[in-house]
Design a protein around this motif. Structure first.
Motif, PDB file in Angstrom:
ATOM      1  N   ALA A 123       0.825  -1.215   0.000  1.00 35.76           N
ATOM      2  CA  ALA A 123       0.000   0.000   0.000  1.00 35.76           C
ATOM      3  C   ALA A 123       0.858   1.263   0.000  1.00 35.76           C
ATOM      4  O   ALA A 123       0.436   2.301  -0.521  1.00 35.76           O
ATOM      5  CB  ALA A 123      -0.930  -0.003   1.205  1.00 35.76           C
ATOM      6  N   ALA A 124       2.066   1.187   0.545  1.00 36.09           N
ATOM      7  CA  ALA A 124       2.947   2.360   0.606  1.00 36.09           C
ATOM      8  C   ALA A 124       3.408   2.809  -0.778  1.00 36.09           C
ATOM      9  O   ALA A 124       3.882   3.933  -0.931  1.00 36.09           O
ATOM     10  CB  ALA A 124       4.161   2.057   1.484  1.00 36.09           C
ATOM     11  N   SER A 125       3.255   1.973  -1.793  1.00 38.77           N
ATOM     12  CA  SER A 125       3.663   2.345  -3.153  1.00 38.77           C
ATOM     13  C   SER A 125       2.614   3.183  -3.865  1.00 38.77           C
ATOM     14  O   SER A 125       2.809   3.598  -4.995  1.00 38.77           O
ATOM     15  CB  SER A 125       3.970   1.081  -3.965  1.00 38.77           C
ATOM     16  N   ALA A 126       1.509   3.454  -3.210  1.00 35.38           N
ATOM     17  CA  ALA A 126       0.369   4.143  -3.836  1.00 35.38           C
ATOM     18  C   ALA A 126       0.684   5.571  -4.265  1.00 35.38           C
ATOM     19  O   ALA A 126       1.427   6.283  -3.599  1.00 35.38           O
ATOM     20  CB  ALA A 126      -0.803   4.172  -2.863  1.00 35.38           C
ATOM     21  N   ALA A 127       0.071   5.965  -5.384  1.00 33.25           N
ATOM     22  CA  ALA A 127       0.099   7.368  -5.797  1.00 33.25           C
ATOM     23  C   ALA A 127      -0.703   8.139  -4.749  1.00 33.25           C
ATOM     24  O   ALA A 127      -1.738   7.652  -4.280  1.00 33.25           O
ATOM     25  CB  ALA A 127      -0.535   7.524  -7.174  1.00 33.25           C
ATOM     26  N   PRO A 128      -0.257   9.343  -4.367  1.00 33.90           N
ATOM     27  CA  PRO A 128      -0.958  10.094  -3.313  1.00 33.90           C
ATOM     28  C   PRO A 128      -2.440  10.332  -3.620  1.00 33.90           C
ATOM     29  O   PRO A 128      -3.263  10.350  -2.709  1.00 33.90           O
ATOM     30  CB  PRO A 128      -0.202  11.417  -3.240  1.00 33.90           C
ATOM     31  N   THR A 158       2.475   6.315  -9.383  1.00 35.33           N
ATOM     32  CA  THR A 158       2.690   7.614 -10.014  1.00 35.33           C
ATOM     33  C   THR A 158       3.469   7.428 -11.312  1.00 35.33           C
ATOM     34  O   THR A 158       4.572   6.893 -11.296  1.00 35.33           O
ATOM     35  CB  THR A 158       3.455   8.560  -9.061  1.00 35.33           C
ATOM     36  N   CYS A 159       2.884   7.882 -12.422  1.00 33.73           N
ATOM     37  CA  CYS A 159       3.554   7.829 -13.726  1.00 33.73           C
ATOM     38  C   CYS A 159       4.794   8.714 -13.663  1.00 33.73           C
ATOM     39  O   CYS A 159       4.732   9.860 -13.224  1.00 33.73           O
ATOM     40  CB  CYS A 159       2.602   8.314 -14.825  1.00 33.73           C
ATOM     41  N   GLN A 160       5.914   8.186 -14.104  1.00 34.28           N
ATOM     42  CA  GLN A 160       7.166   8.928 -14.030  1.00 34.28           C
ATOM     43  C   GLN A 160       7.341   9.928 -15.164  1.00 34.28           C
ATOM     44  O   GLN A 160       8.301  10.694 -15.169  1.00 34.28           O
ATOM     45  CB  GLN A 160       8.347   7.956 -13.987  1.00 34.28           C
ATOM     46  N   GLU A 201      -2.716   3.086 -13.404  1.00 27.83           N
ATOM     47  CA  GLU A 201      -3.104   1.796 -12.836  1.00 27.83           C
ATOM     48  C   GLU A 201      -2.235   0.689 -13.425  1.00 27.83           C
ATOM     49  O   GLU A 201      -2.029   0.621 -14.631  1.00 27.83           O
ATOM     50  CB  GLU A 201      -4.576   1.486 -13.122  1.00 27.83           C
ATOM     51  N   GLU A 202      -1.728  -0.167 -12.570  1.00 29.30           N
ATOM     52  CA  GLU A 202      -0.932  -1.322 -12.975  1.00 29.30           C
ATOM     53  C   GLU A 202      -1.633  -2.585 -12.515  1.00 29.30           C
ATOM     54  O   GLU A 202      -1.981  -2.716 -11.334  1.00 29.30           O
ATOM     55  CB  GLU A 202       0.471  -1.266 -12.356  1.00 29.30           C
ATOM     56  N   ARG A 203      -1.866  -3.512 -13.412  1.00 30.72           N
ATOM     57  CA  ARG A 203      -2.426  -4.827 -13.080  1.00 30.72           C
ATOM     58  C   ARG A 203      -1.264  -5.765 -12.762  1.00 30.72           C
ATOM     59  O   ARG A 203      -0.250  -5.759 -13.465  1.00 30.72           O
ATOM     60  CB  ARG A 203      -3.230  -5.390 -14.254  1.00 30.72           C
ATOM     61  N   LEU A 204      -1.422  -6.546 -11.724  1.00 29.02           N
ATOM     62  CA  LEU A 204      -0.362  -7.453 -11.296  1.00 29.02           C
ATOM     63  C   LEU A 204      -0.892  -8.880 -11.246  1.00 29.02           C
ATOM     64  O   LEU A 204      -1.948  -9.135 -10.668  1.00 29.02           O
ATOM     65  CB  LEU A 204       0.151  -7.055  -9.913  1.00 29.02           C
ATOM     66  N   VAL A 217       9.724   1.574 -13.296  1.00 26.91           N
ATOM     67  CA  VAL A 217       9.381   2.934 -13.737  1.00 26.91           C
ATOM     68  C   VAL A 217       7.943   2.902 -14.246  1.00 26.91           C
ATOM     69  O   VAL A 217       7.700   2.649 -15.420  1.00 26.91           O
ATOM     70  CB  VAL A 217      10.345   3.420 -14.846  1.00 26.91           C
ATOM     71  N   PRO A 218       6.974   3.148 -13.354  1.00 33.15           N
ATOM     72  CA  PRO A 218       5.590   3.125 -13.802  1.00 33.15           C
ATOM     73  C   PRO A 218       5.307   4.290 -14.757  1.00 33.15           C
ATOM     74  O   PRO A 218       5.776   5.411 -14.535  1.00 33.15           O
ATOM     75  CB  PRO A 218       4.781   3.272 -12.515  1.00 33.15           C
ATOM     76  N   ARG A 219       4.553   4.006 -15.828  1.00 38.90           N
ATOM     77  CA  ARG A 219       4.175   5.086 -16.743  1.00 38.90           C
ATOM     78  C   ARG A 219       3.022   4.630 -17.630  1.00 38.90           C
ATOM     79  O   ARG A 219       2.840   3.451 -17.880  1.00 38.90           O
ATOM     80  CB  ARG A 219       5.351   5.553 -17.568  1.00 38.90           C
ATOM     81  N   HIS A 220       2.274   5.611 -18.112  1.00 41.02           N
ATOM     82  CA  HIS A 220       1.173   5.355 -19.039  1.00 41.02           C
ATOM     83  C   HIS A 220       1.746   4.954 -20.396  1.00 41.02           C
ATOM     84  O   HIS A 220       2.846   5.362 -20.750  1.00 41.02           O
ATOM     85  CB  HIS A 220       0.344   6.631 -19.251  1.00 41.02           C
ATOM     86  N   GLU A 221       0.954   4.220 -21.183  1.00 36.09           N
ATOM     87  CA  GLU A 221       1.330   3.959 -22.578  1.00 36.09           C
ATOM     88  C   GLU A 221       1.427   5.296 -23.304  1.00 36.09           C
ATOM     89  O   GLU A 221       2.360   5.558 -24.029  1.00 36.09           O
ATOM     90  CB  GLU A 221       0.286   3.066 -23.242  1.00 36.09           C
TER      91      GLU A 221
END
Length: 189
Positions: A36-41, A82-84, A91-94, A144-148
């Motif tokens: 949960a700590a990895s969440a975007a604010p 958070t998108c870099q 949103e990331e599906r795991l 590195v999370p980011r949108h397409e």
């Protein structure tokens, strides 16, 4: 024979695997503190879908040796990071599916782990499978999370973006022109 009851937070790994038992369930993502700590604010974990998980024990027979103890861990869920690029939530599906082999000692685990594709762990009396599942979800998060393609145009606040560079180029003097003028003994601007 009475069927044993197993709980993921204090899993008797050896008996779970020997019984070739399975467990499954779901937890709120916010209950997994490190995940949960990895969440975007803007998107805290209490709004994420629940984490669905499954554990399956398996004995693998071998010739001339004791059977191997294996545990399959599966988990799925989603995370808002958070998108870099644009710094907006993405949103990331795991989906995680891993096999772990359990052996008698730490030394044996270390020697086998170096040459095995799957993870090899030392057999313990009780395993916190909830923590193991959370570890696997954390490892599945993108570095590195980011949108397409980002939903909003990139902001010009960084000052180093390509859009800004074209506008500033006309106003900035060329440093090599100044050097050329100095070499000729002429005035610099």
């Amino acid at each position: 024979m009475k069927k044993r009851a197993f709980v993921p937070e204090k899993l008797d790994v050896e008996n779970f695997i020997k019984d070739e038992a399975s467990l499954e369930g779901e937890w709120p993502a916010s209950d997994l503190a490190r995940f949960a700590a990895s969440a975007a604010p803007e998107r805290p974990a209490d709004g994420w879908p629940p984490v669905r998980w499954r554990l399956q024990g398996q004995l693998r027979e071998q010739r001339r040796a004791d059977p191997q103890l294996w545990l399959q861990v599966e988990a799925s869920g989603g995370a808002w990071l958070t998108c870099q690029r644009c710094l907006q939530p993405v949103e990331e599906r795991l989906d995680v599916s891993r096999w772990f082999q359990f052996v008698g000692s730490e030394d044996e685990a270390a020697s086998l782990d170096a040459e095995a594709e799957e993870d090899v762990l030392a057999l313990t009396r009780h395993l916190d499978a909830r923590e193991l599942i959370e570890d696997e979800l954390l490892l599945a998060l993108p570095l590195v999370p980011r949108h397409e393609s980002c939903p909003e145009p990139l902001s010009a606040q960084g000052g180093g973006l390509a859009e800004d560079e074209g506008a500033d180029e006309e106003q900035r003097p060329n440093p090599f022109a100044k050097l050329a003028a100095l070499k000729k003994g002429g005035p610099t601007q």
